[in-house]
Scaffold this active site. Sequence first.
Site, PDB file in Angstrom:
ATOM      1  N   THR A  14       0.818  -1.213   0.000  1.00  0.00           N
ATOM      2  CA  THR A  14       0.000   0.000   0.000  1.00  0.00           C
ATOM      3  C   THR A  14       0.848   1.258   0.000  1.00  0.00           C
ATOM      4  OG1 THR A  14      -1.768  -1.178   1.112  1.00  0.00           O
ATOM      5  CG2 THR A  14      -1.838   1.191   1.274  1.00  0.00           C
ATOM      6  N   TYR A  27      -7.890   0.387  -4.523  1.00  0.00           N
ATOM      7  CA  TYR A  27      -6.557   0.751  -4.971  1.00  0.00           C
ATOM      8  C   TYR A  27      -5.795  -0.508  -5.339  1.00  0.00           C
ATOM      9  CZ  TYR A  27      -4.549  -0.945  -0.591  1.00  0.00           C
ATOM     10  OH  TYR A  27      -4.154  -1.746   0.456  1.00  0.00           O
ATOM     11  N   THR A  93       1.704  -4.289   4.312  1.00  0.00           N
ATOM     12  CA  THR A  93       1.588  -4.534   5.751  1.00  0.00           C
ATOM     13  C   THR A  93       1.021  -5.920   6.073  1.00  0.00           C
ATOM     14  OG1 THR A  93      -0.592  -3.511   5.799  1.00  0.00           O
ATOM     15  CG2 THR A  93       1.296  -2.078   6.274  1.00  0.00           C
ATOM     16  N   ASP A  94       0.339  -6.545   5.092  1.00  0.00           N
ATOM     17  CA  ASP A  94      -0.329  -7.824   5.400  1.00  0.00           C
ATOM     18  C   ASP A  94       0.647  -8.877   5.911  1.00  0.00           C
ATOM     19  OD1 ASP A  94      -2.682  -6.700   4.571  1.00  0.00           O
ATOM     20  OD2 ASP A  94      -2.897  -7.883   2.745  1.00  0.00           O
ATOM     21  N   LYS A 166       0.426  -7.359  12.666  1.00  0.00           N
ATOM     22  CA  LYS A 166      -0.667  -6.525  12.169  1.00  0.00           C
ATOM     23  C   LYS A 166      -1.927  -6.900  12.934  1.00  0.00           C
ATOM     24  CE  LYS A 166      -2.886  -4.782   7.995  1.00  0.00           C
ATOM     25  NZ  LYS A 166      -2.975  -4.825   6.517  1.00  0.00           N
ATOM     26  N   GLU A 284      -3.342 -27.052  29.383  1.00  0.00           N
ATOM     27  CA  GLU A 284      -4.499 -27.943  29.216  1.00  0.00           C
ATOM     28  C   GLU A 284      -4.151 -29.127  28.318  1.00  0.00           C
ATOM     29  OE1 GLU A 284      -8.488 -26.126  28.675  1.00  0.00           O
ATOM     30  OE2 GLU A 284      -7.397 -24.236  28.732  1.00  0.00           O
TER      31      GLU A 284
HETATM   32  N1  ASP Z   1      -2.542  -5.882   0.928  1.00  0.00           N
HETATM   33  C1  ASP Z   1      -1.578  -4.850   1.149  1.00  0.00           C
HETATM   34  C2  ASP Z   1      -0.223  -5.493   1.220  1.00  0.00           C
HETATM   35  O1  ASP Z   1       0.101  -6.127   2.178  1.00  0.00           O
HETATM   36  C3  ASP Z   1      -1.902  -4.108   2.376  1.00  0.00           C
HETATM   37  C4  ASP Z   1      -0.903  -3.074   2.806  1.00  0.00           C
HETATM   38  O2  ASP Z   1       0.160  -2.925   2.271  1.00  0.00           O
HETATM   39  O3  ASP Z   1      -1.212  -2.360   3.778  1.00  0.00           O
HETATM   40  O4  ASP Z   1       0.531  -5.355   0.309  1.00  0.00           O
END
Ligand code: ASP
Length: 328
Positions: A14, A27, A93-94, A166, A284
């Site tokens: 992103t 996007y 970020t994924d 995340k 457990e």
């Molecule tokens: N789907 C995107 C990625 O991980 C999300 C992001 O970058 O925030 O490339």
Amino acid sequence: MKRARILVLGTGGTIAGAAVSATSAAYQPGGLSLDAMLGNLAGLDLAADLIPQEVAQIGSQDIGWPQWQALHAACAGALVDPSVTGVIITHGTDTAEETAFLLDLTLPAGKPIVLVGAMRPADAVGADGMRNFANAVRVVSDPAACGRGVLLVMGDAVLAARDARKAATSSIDAFKSFPRGAIARVTPARLDWFGPPHRVGWAARYPWPAALPRVAILTAGAGMDEQPVAALLGIGCKGMVLAGMGQGNAPACVIAALAEAAASGVPVVRATRVDEGIVDRNVEVDDDALGLVAARALGPAKARVLLMVLIANGITDAGAIQAAFDAG
Ligand code: ASP
């Protein structure tokens, strides 16, 4: 402070996202080339020389072995190049936590290697990528960033790769850090470390493997049966991570099937599907009797990365795997 010379490895995400319009939700992650992205940063007057190297232009949901190999090789080269201060990896970020932890496990903790992403595409109103990138430059430029392992910079915080995760789908404060909180606060103008570097001089903890084995995450759900375990063995999984309920629990039939898998030489790590918390041994589930491993503080995604690296390096004994998880 000496002007930093920073290798910038672009992978997409992103932070390099191109939106349909500044206000639309849709996007394309990685739609902007690294050069275009760095061009957008030109007006920020960053006190560093940036050396761009495009590795990929993808959403990080598609990242895997070829990109990881390229990133590892480029970082290893930068670590031994006296003209390079450190590395910034622009990343979706994924899966940033997976790439960061994989590199953290397999690179020496010398110069700073910082992953940076964004939750809003580059051309969206209120985009966070430029600020995150400026913060990453600030971190890499600081000699005190050395000896801390791979870092993740998001939302004015610096997180250690081992702790980062995340935890929100869209807020710009999407990352959490467990069991340690952020190790520093950063803005483009200021950087405050909360403690001294703790891995100065550390070698890579594991050699970079020739390949990574197939390791699956099985998420437990109420009322499930054991058939998914057989299915995963059927497609050749060499290891399994349970994203279990609570303390890494699953229905008795599933735990029994996982214990059978472990007895047949397929290591099984119990992590939790719960947001946060430590999964301990023999709470457990009788790990000692069943030959299972407790993931401790690592969530399922990072537990899978560690298990892949261990198996790839020939470490398949439950005791040795547990020791690696205990050490993080
Ligand atoms: N789907 C995107 C990625 O991980 C999300 C992001 O970058 O925030 O490339």
